[in-house]
Design a protein around this motif. Structure first.
Motif, short mmCIF file in Angstrom:
data_model
loop_
_atom_site.label_atom_id
_atom_site.label_comp_id
_atom_site.label_asym_id
_atom_site.label_seq_id
_atom_site.Cartn_x
_atom_site.Cartn_y
_atom_site.Cartn_z
N ILE A 35 0.78 -1.21 -0.05
CA ILE A 35 -0.02 0.06 0.13
C ILE A 35 0.84 1.31 0.03
CG2 ILE A 35 -1.49 1.19 1.29
CD1 ILE A 35 -2.89 -1.67 2.12
N VAL A 36 2.06 1.19 0.62
CA VAL A 36 2.85 2.25 0.64
C VAL A 36 3.42 2.68 -0.71
CG1 VAL A 36 5.18 3.09 1.26
CG2 VAL A 36 3.69 2.16 2.98
N GLU A 37 3.64 1.56 -1.46
CA GLU A 37 4.14 1.75 -2.91
C GLU A 37 3.07 2.59 -3.73
OE1 GLU A 37 7.17 1.38 -4.14
OE2 GLU A 37 7.75 0.99 -2.08
N PHE A 38 1.92 2.14 -3.55
CA PHE A 38 0.66 2.59 -4.14
C PHE A 38 0.45 4.14 -3.66
CE2 PHE A 38 -4.11 3.66 -3.90
CZ PHE A 38 -4.33 3.67 -5.03
N PHE A 39 0.67 4.29 -2.47
CA PHE A 39 0.68 5.72 -1.75
C PHE A 39 1.50 6.58 -2.42
CE2 PHE A 39 -1.94 7.11 1.89
CZ PHE A 39 -1.33 8.45 1.86
N LYS A 40 2.79 5.95 -2.89
CA LYS A 40 3.85 6.81 -3.30
C LYS A 40 3.49 7.40 -4.72
CE LYS A 40 8.21 4.83 -1.62
NZ LYS A 40 9.31 4.24 -2.03
N LYS A 41 2.85 6.46 -5.49
CA LYS A 41 2.27 6.68 -6.92
C LYS A 41 1.45 7.90 -6.70
CE LYS A 41 4.59 3.96 -9.25
NZ LYS A 41 5.75 4.30 -9.97
N GLY A 42 0.51 7.82 -5.68
CA GLY A 42 -0.29 9.08 -5.51
C GLY A 42 0.34 10.28 -5.38
N LEU A 43 1.24 10.44 -4.38
CA LEU A 43 2.04 11.48 -4.19
C LEU A 43 2.65 12.05 -5.18
CD1 LEU A 43 3.12 13.28 -1.67
CD2 LEU A 43 4.81 11.72 -1.34
N GLU A 44 3.41 11.17 -6.13
CA GLU A 44 3.99 11.51 -7.24
C GLU A 44 2.94 12.11 -8.10
OE1 GLU A 44 6.08 7.99 -8.76
OE2 GLU A 44 7.29 8.05 -7.16
N LEU A 45 1.92 11.60 -8.26
CA LEU A 45 0.90 12.25 -9.32
C LEU A 45 0.59 13.53 -8.79
CD1 LEU A 45 -1.36 9.20 -10.20
CD2 LEU A 45 0.18 10.23 -11.73
N GLN A 46 0.14 13.66 -7.59
CA GLN A 46 -0.10 14.95 -6.95
C GLN A 46 0.94 16.12 -7.07
OE1 GLN A 46 -1.89 14.79 -2.95
NE2 GLN A 46 -1.37 16.80 -2.44
N GLU A 47 2.12 15.62 -6.73
CA GLU A 47 3.31 16.59 -6.87
C GLU A 47 3.28 17.07 -8.58
OE1 GLU A 47 6.46 14.54 -5.51
OE2 GLU A 47 6.22 14.96 -3.42
N GLN A 48 3.14 16.26 -9.46
CA GLN A 48 3.14 16.55 -10.74
C GLN A 48 1.91 17.51 -11.24
OE1 GLN A 48 2.93 12.84 -13.04
NE2 GLN A 48 4.96 12.31 -12.59
N VAL A 49 0.69 17.16 -10.60
CA VAL A 49 -0.50 18.09 -10.66
C VAL A 49 -0.19 19.61 -10.37
CG1 VAL A 49 -2.83 18.40 -10.15
CG2 VAL A 49 -2.00 16.36 -10.88
N ASP A 50 0.44 19.40 -9.06
CA ASP A 50 0.90 20.78 -8.44
C ASP A 50 1.88 21.46 -9.25
OD1 ASP A 50 -0.61 20.27 -6.30
OD2 ASP A 50 0.59 19.76 -4.86
N LEU A 51 2.74 20.88 -9.85
CA LEU A 51 3.80 21.53 -10.68
C LEU A 51 3.37 21.98 -12.02
CD1 LEU A 51 7.02 19.02 -10.29
CD2 LEU A 51 6.80 21.47 -9.64
N THR A 52 2.33 21.38 -12.32
CA THR A 52 1.69 21.70 -13.71
C THR A 52 0.66 22.92 -13.49
OG1 THR A 52 1.37 19.37 -14.57
CG2 THR A 52 0.16 20.95 -15.63
N ILE A 53 0.28 23.08 -12.35
CA ILE A 53 -0.63 24.16 -11.97
C ILE A 53 0.03 25.35 -11.98
CG2 ILE A 53 -2.31 25.33 -10.33
CD1 ILE A 53 -3.43 22.23 -10.16
#
Length: 198
Positions: free
Chosen positions: A180-198
Motif C-alpha cells: 500500500i505504501v508503494e501505491f501511496f507513493k504513486k499517488g504522492l508523485e501524481l499529486q506533485e506532478q499536478v501541483d507543478l503543472t498548475i
C-alpha cells in the motif's frame, strides 16, 4: 462526514488511537516498574509494593490440571493499584518477562504509529510525505514484531505452532501495508506532478 481529510472520521479515530497509545504506554511503564520491583523483592527477600506486585510459587491461581504442573515454579501477578483487578500474570522467568515487555512495547507503538498516520491523512493534503513515512513505519513494525516473536519462540514456549499461527497475520498485515505504501507513493508523485503543472 468524510472518511479522510479535515473534520473526517480518520481525524476522530486518530484521537481515539492517541488515547489508547497513552493508556498502553502507562501500562507499559507500570509493568516495567512491576518487574523491576518483583526482581528486587525476589533477590533481596523484601516485600516492597507487595500489594500491587505479587511474586512467588502461589500467586492465587486456581488449582487445575494446567496449573498443578507449574506449582513449584515462580509466578507473578500484578494488580491495578488499590484494587484487586489483575493487570498481568504469568511465569516469572526471563523469557516470559521479556515477552510481556516486548508485547507491551509493540501494542503501544501499534496504536501510536496508527495515530500518527491517521493524523496525517486528516489534513487537507492527504497524499503527503509524512503520511507515507508513518504508514511505512507501521508496516515494518508488524514485520519486525513477527520476526522477533518467531525468533524468541524456542526460548519462551514449547508450542511453536500456536505462536506462529497467532503472529503470522502480523507478517501478512505488514507486507500488505508495504504494498500500500508503494501505491501511496504513486499517488504522492501524481499529486506533485499536478501541483507543478498548475
Amino acid at each position: 462526514m468524510k472518511i479522510i481529510g479535515k473534520n473526517s472520521v480518520s481525524q476522530y479515530i486518530s484521537y481515539l488511537l492517541l488515547l489508547l497509545a497513552v493508556l498502553f504506554a502507562i501500562q507499559l511503564i507500570y509493568i516495567m516498574i512491576g518487574f523491576t520491583v518483583s526482581f528486587y523483592n525476589f533477590k533481596t527477600g523484601n516485600n516492597i509494593l507487595s500489594d500491587f506486585f505479587i511474586i512467588g510459587t502461589d500467586v492465587g491461581w486456581s488449582k487445575n490440571e494446567w496449573t498443578q504442573q507449574v506449582d513449584h515454579m515462580m509466578k507473578f501477578k500484578f494488580f491495578v493499584p488499590f484494587t484487586e483487578q489483575n493487570v498481568l500474570t504469568g511465569m516469572f522467568n526471563l523469557g516470559s518477562v521479556l515477552n510481556h515487555i516486548f508485547g507491551a512495547i509493540f501494542i503501544t507503538l501499534f496504536f501510536y504509529i496508527s495515530y500518527k498516520f491517521l493524523k496525517e491523512i486528516s489534513k487537507e493534503n492527504v497524499f503527503n510525505a509524512n503520511a507515507l513515512l508513518w504508514l511505512k513505519r507501521f508496516g515494518w513494525l508488524n514485520i519486525i514484531y513477527t520476526a522477533v516473536t518467531l525468533a524468541t519462540v524456542p526460548f519462551t514456549t514449547k508450542n511453536i505452532f500456536a505462536v506462529t499461527y497467532s503472529v503470522i497475520i502480523f507478517l501478512f498485515f505488514g507486507a500488505l501495508i508495504l504494498f500500500i505504501v508503494e501505491f501511496f507513493k504513486k499517488g504522492l508523485e501524481l499529486q506533485e506532478q499536478v501541483d507543478l503543472t498548475i
